[in-house]
Design an enzyme around this catalytic site. Structure first.
Site, PDB file in Angstrom:
ATOM      1  N   THR A   1       0.931  -1.196   0.020  1.00 61.18           N
ATOM      2  CA  THR A   1      -0.033   0.094  -0.011  1.00 61.18           C
ATOM      3  C   THR A   1       0.741   1.530  -0.026  1.00 61.18           C
ATOM      4  OG1 THR A   1      -1.459   1.377   1.543  1.00 61.18           O
ATOM      5  CG2 THR A   1       0.058  -0.262   2.607  1.00 61.18           C
ATOM      6  N   ASP A   2       0.295   2.202  -0.645  1.00 63.40           N
ATOM      7  CA  ASP A   2       0.850   3.600  -0.529  1.00 63.40           C
ATOM      8  C   ASP A   2       1.097   4.090   0.763  1.00 63.40           C
ATOM      9  OD1 ASP A   2      -1.572   4.339   0.055  1.00 63.40           O
ATOM     10  OD2 ASP A   2      -1.699   5.834  -1.604  1.00 63.40           O
ATOM     11  N   GLU A   3       0.456   3.525   1.884  1.00 62.32           N
ATOM     12  CA  GLU A   3       0.574   3.738   3.447  1.00 62.32           C
ATOM     13  C   GLU A   3       1.891   3.592   3.631  1.00 62.32           C
ATOM     14  OE1 GLU A   3      -2.950   3.582   5.825  1.00 62.32           O
ATOM     15  OE2 GLU A   3      -4.338   3.922   4.248  1.00 62.32           O
TER      16      GLU A   3
ATOM     17  N   TYR B   1      -1.600   0.067  11.345  1.00 62.63           N
ATOM     18  CA  TYR B   1      -1.736  -0.773   9.998  1.00 62.63           C
ATOM     19  C   TYR B   1      -0.524  -0.695   9.100  1.00 62.63           C
ATOM     20  CZ  TYR B   1      -3.133  -1.209   5.188  1.00 62.63           C
ATOM     21  OH  TYR B   1      -3.372  -1.643   3.938  1.00 62.63           O
TER      22      TYR B   1
ATOM     23  N   LYS C   1       2.096  -3.377   7.759  1.00 62.95           N
ATOM     24  CA  LYS C   1       2.228  -3.563   6.111  1.00 62.95           C
ATOM     25  C   LYS C   1       3.827  -3.320   5.770  1.00 62.95           C
ATOM     26  CE  LYS C   1      -0.266  -4.492   3.360  1.00 62.95           C
ATOM     27  NZ  LYS C   1      -0.750  -5.786   2.688  1.00 62.95           N
TER      28      LYS C   1
HETATM   29  P1  NAD Z   1     -10.131  -6.871   3.006  1.00 60.50           P
HETATM   30  O1  NAD Z   1     -10.124  -6.497   4.552  1.00 60.50           O
HETATM   31  O2  NAD Z   1     -11.261  -6.586   2.209  1.00 60.50           O
HETATM   32  O3  NAD Z   1      -9.687  -8.448   2.696  1.00 60.50           O
HETATM   33  C1  NAD Z   1      -9.049  -9.080   3.541  1.00 60.50           C
HETATM   34  C2  NAD Z   1      -8.975 -10.515   3.113  1.00 60.50           C
HETATM   35  O4  NAD Z   1      -7.914 -11.351   3.835  1.00 60.50           O
HETATM   36  C3  NAD Z   1     -10.248 -11.325   3.643  1.00 60.50           C
HETATM   37  O5  NAD Z   1     -11.084 -12.235   2.936  1.00 60.50           O
HETATM   38  C4  NAD Z   1      -9.750 -11.827   5.017  1.00 60.50           C
HETATM   39  O6  NAD Z   1     -10.711 -12.993   5.371  1.00 60.50           O
HETATM   40  C5  NAD Z   1      -8.350 -12.416   4.707  1.00 60.50           C
HETATM   41  N1  NAD Z   1      -7.635 -12.573   5.722  1.00 60.50           N
HETATM   42  C6  NAD Z   1      -7.375 -11.704   6.848  1.00 60.50           C
HETATM   43  N2  NAD Z   1      -6.408 -12.254   7.740  1.00 60.50           N
HETATM   44  C7  NAD Z   1      -6.050 -13.356   7.425  1.00 60.50           C
HETATM   45  C8  NAD Z   1      -5.315 -14.506   7.814  1.00 60.50           C
HETATM   46  N3  NAD Z   1      -4.732 -14.741   8.936  1.00 60.50           N
HETATM   47  N4  NAD Z   1      -5.434 -15.576   6.959  1.00 60.50           N
HETATM   48  C9  NAD Z   1      -5.914 -15.816   5.836  1.00 60.50           C
HETATM   49  N5  NAD Z   1      -6.632 -14.837   5.360  1.00 60.50           N
HETATM   50  C10 NAD Z   1      -6.678 -13.842   5.977  1.00 60.50           C
HETATM   51  O7  NAD Z   1      -8.813  -6.257   2.283  1.00 60.50           O
HETATM   52  P2  NAD Z   1      -8.526  -5.441   1.030  1.00 60.50           P
HETATM   53  O8  NAD Z   1      -8.996  -4.035   0.981  1.00 60.50           O
HETATM   54  O9  NAD Z   1      -9.114  -6.255  -0.253  1.00 60.50           O
HETATM   55  O10 NAD Z   1      -7.022  -5.502   0.621  1.00 60.50           O
HETATM   56  C11 NAD Z   1      -6.373  -6.417   0.311  1.00 60.50           C
HETATM   57  C12 NAD Z   1      -4.806  -6.179   0.335  1.00 60.50           C
HETATM   58  O11 NAD Z   1      -4.629  -4.958  -0.497  1.00 60.50           O
HETATM   59  C13 NAD Z   1      -4.398  -5.830   1.747  1.00 60.50           C
HETATM   60  O12 NAD Z   1      -3.188  -6.547   1.582  1.00 60.50           O
HETATM   61  C14 NAD Z   1      -4.140  -4.510   1.682  1.00 60.50           C
HETATM   62  O13 NAD Z   1      -3.196  -4.119   2.635  1.00 60.50           O
HETATM   63  C15 NAD Z   1      -3.773  -4.052   0.305  1.00 60.50           C
HETATM   64  N6  NAD Z   1      -4.234  -2.656  -0.152  1.00 60.50           N
HETATM   65  C16 NAD Z   1      -5.585  -2.274   0.139  1.00 60.50           C
HETATM   66  C17 NAD Z   1      -6.014  -1.130  -0.484  1.00 60.50           C
HETATM   67  C18 NAD Z   1      -7.496  -0.629  -0.334  1.00 60.50           C
HETATM   68  O14 NAD Z   1      -7.603   0.539  -0.588  1.00 60.50           O
HETATM   69  N7  NAD Z   1      -8.264  -1.482   0.107  1.00 60.50           N
HETATM   70  C19 NAD Z   1      -5.058  -0.191  -0.981  1.00 60.50           C
HETATM   71  C20 NAD Z   1      -3.815  -0.699  -1.260  1.00 60.50           C
HETATM   72  C21 NAD Z   1      -3.299  -2.046  -0.518  1.00 60.50           C
HETATM   73  O1  TDX Z   2     -15.885   7.134   8.793  1.00 61.63           O
HETATM   74  C1  TDX Z   2     -14.829   7.519   8.127  1.00 61.63           C
HETATM   75  N1  TDX Z   2     -14.803   8.882   8.060  1.00 61.63           N
HETATM   76  C2  TDX Z   2     -13.677   9.447   7.439  1.00 61.63           C
HETATM   77  O2  TDX Z   2     -13.587  10.682   7.281  1.00 61.63           O
HETATM   78  C3  TDX Z   2     -13.626   6.689   7.604  1.00 61.63           C
HETATM   79  C4  TDX Z   2     -13.733   5.111   7.704  1.00 61.63           C
HETATM   80  C5  TDX Z   2     -12.649   7.262   6.924  1.00 61.63           C
HETATM   81  N2  TDX Z   2     -12.758   8.607   6.809  1.00 61.63           N
HETATM   82  C6  TDX Z   2     -11.609   9.238   6.053  1.00 61.63           C
HETATM   83  C7  TDX Z   2     -10.127   8.737   6.616  1.00 61.63           C
HETATM   84  C8  TDX Z   2      -9.255   8.877   5.536  1.00 61.63           C
HETATM   85  O3  TDX Z   2      -8.901  10.070   5.103  1.00 61.63           O
HETATM   86  O4  TDX Z   2     -11.551   8.818   4.839  1.00 61.63           O
HETATM   87  C9  TDX Z   2     -10.062   8.466   4.356  1.00 61.63           C
HETATM   88  C10 TDX Z   2     -10.229   7.306   3.671  1.00 61.63           C
HETATM   89  O5  TDX Z   2     -10.419   6.204   4.872  1.00 61.63           O
HETATM   90  P1  TDX Z   2     -10.250   4.757   4.668  1.00 61.63           P
HETATM   91  O6  TDX Z   2     -11.451   4.332   3.911  1.00 61.63           O
HETATM   92  O7  TDX Z   2     -10.422   4.306   6.400  1.00 61.63           O
HETATM   93  O8  TDX Z   2      -8.888   4.399   4.227  1.00 61.63           O
HETATM   94  P2  TDX Z   2      -7.469   5.045   4.540  1.00 61.63           P
HETATM   95  O9  TDX Z   2      -7.153   4.882   5.840  1.00 61.63           O
HETATM   96  O10 TDX Z   2      -6.983   5.863   3.448  1.00 61.63           O
HETATM   97  O11 TDX Z   2      -6.633   3.302   4.072  1.00 61.63           O
HETATM   98  C11 TDX Z   2      -7.023   2.750   2.825  1.00 61.63           C
HETATM   99  O12 TDX Z   2      -5.954   2.835   1.916  1.00 61.63           O
HETATM  100  C12 TDX Z   2      -4.783   2.384   1.728  1.00 61.63           C
HETATM  101  C13 TDX Z   2      -7.284   1.234   3.075  1.00 61.63           C
HETATM  102  O13 TDX Z   2      -8.287   1.013   3.966  1.00 61.63           O
HETATM  103  C14 TDX Z   2      -5.974   0.409   3.246  1.00 61.63           C
HETATM  104  O14 TDX Z   2      -6.215  -0.958   3.211  1.00 61.63           O
HETATM  105  C15 TDX Z   2      -5.002   0.862   2.070  1.00 61.63           C
HETATM  106  O15 TDX Z   2      -3.793   0.342   2.336  1.00 61.63           O
END
Ligand code: NAD
Ligand code: TDX
Length: 339
Positions: free
Chosen positions: A125-127, A150, A154
């Protein structure tokens, strides 16, 4: 046909990725997922009967079980999505984040290396880069400065992947993507939470002044990016993926209210997230120059499509919002939201 083991394939991005692979029909997919609160096999209902698909319920923290699964199935490639993914949950309790994201990634690296996996794709992730000021973009060379439990977990996993390459010559690639949105995203993340609340006429809890900036990318574009890196990335390299769509949170929330035909009175400013990163923005020119990948969907197009998906799949998010999720909602927002 390549035998691909996808971890976290029942989650948001993982299920979109598995669906993309099966629709393309070029590979065999083994989905390994522990089915935590965020994992839902319903996300894959359309493709689960495909002969190229199988599922195994397993926890990546369980080294013995993971080793046995790798010995039995002999995957050629691993694409690793499984993680605890929600920043607010990591603020409340970081334990699972360290266990799954750090320890679980090392368990997978060990099993994959011992059983002759030829490529390990780590989805990061970019975080991991921390927070930006008003200008500038994260490049692959930006320092790693994670600010939340988090993102720190990562970053830990990224460094273990890097070490597996440098120490053992194991073939790894890392992608670092910006904020995803789209179908099947758990309604705890900003966009699906706000859509669901707007549809239910509930308050939309905006953290702080609402001016934090995220670079939004549609999940399908992210999945294409991960796959191009899987096929063409160079071992040991990191590739940024981004949406070229920086928006302040308030702009996103107002866009959703407009789509829902609701007014701004639903917005409620609540106590800020502790350590809230101000701005993320990605420079994805490396992957664009090397592989010609770039996002195809504009944010406005993607947001409208996503909004329609949540309108059409109300039963899906009403089900996932019940039970355990409700407990978390009360813990995170209970003291913040009035009435
Ligand atoms: P999500 O939370 O929707 O899904 C995570 C999945 O991993 C779930 O199906 C969960 O059951 C499984 N999981 C969790 N713990 C586990 C364990 N111990 N063993 C096996 N499976 C397990 O997450 P997402 O948003 O789909 O993110 C997927 C990946 O992409 C993550 O690695 C996250 O860091 C990365 N990512 C997410 C975003 C975003 O915006 N959502 C952005 C950049 C990177
Ligand atoms: O209730 C809310 N109110 C609010 O203002 C929530 C849930 C979020 N926010 C703000 C926080 C952030 O500035 O919105 C922005 C986005 O929040 P999230 O959806 O929680 O995402 P973020 O914290 O940016 O992280 C996400 O992007 C990077 C994903 O959850 C991560 O898994 C990924 O790595």
């Amino acid at each position: 046909m390549t035998r691909i083991l996808v971890t976290g394939g029942a989650g948001f991005i993982g299920s979109n990725y598995v669906r993309m692979l099966l629709e393309r029909g070029e590979d065999e997919v083994l989905n390994l997922d522990a089915l935590t609160y965020a994992g839902n096999l319903e996300n894959l209902a359309e493709v689960e009967d495909s002969p190229a698909y199988s599922f195994v319920k397993a926890d990546i923290r369980d080294a013995e079980r993971i080793q046995a699964i790798f010995e039995q199935h002999r995957p050629e490639v691993v694409v690793h999505f499984a993680a605890e993914s929600h920043v607010d949950r990591s603020v409340l309790d970081a334990t699972e984040f360290v266990q799954t994201n750090v320890v679980g990634t090392q368990v997978l690296l060990d099993a994959a290396r011992r059983t002759g996996v030829t490529r390990f794709v780590h989805v990061s992730t970019d975080e991991v880069y921390g927070s930006l000021g008003d200008t500038g973009l994260f490049t692959e060379d930006s320092p790693l400065q994670p600010n939340s439990p988090y993102s720190a977990s990562k970053t830990g996993s990224d460094l273990l992947v890097r070490a597996a390459y440098h120490t053992h010559g194991f073939d790894t690639v890392i992608t670092r993507c910006s904020n995803n949105y789209g179908p099947y995203q758990f309604p705890e993340k900003l966009i699906p939470l706000m859509i669901a609340n707007a549809l239910e006429g509930k308050k939309l809890p905006v953290y702080g002044d609402g001016k934090n900036v995220r670079d939004w990318i549609h999940v399908r574009d992210h999945c294409e990016g991960v796959d191009v890196v899987r096929r063409r990335g160079q071992a040991g390299e990191v590739y940024n993926l981004g949406g070229n769509s920086e928006r302040q949170n308030l702009q996103v929330v107002r866009g959703i209210l407009e789509l829902a035909g609701k007014g701004e009175e639903l917005i409620e400013y609540v106590t800020d997230r502790p350590g809230h990163d101000r701005r993320y923005a990605i420079d994805a020119s490396k992957v664009q120059a090397e592989f010609g990948w770039e996002p195809t969907m504009t944010f406005e197009q993607g947001l409208e499509e996503t909004f329609r998906w949540y309108v059409d799949h109300r039963d899906w998010w009403e089900r996932v919002r019940s039970g355990a999720y409700q407990d978390y909602y009360a813990r995170n927002y209970g003291a913040r939201l009035g009435g």
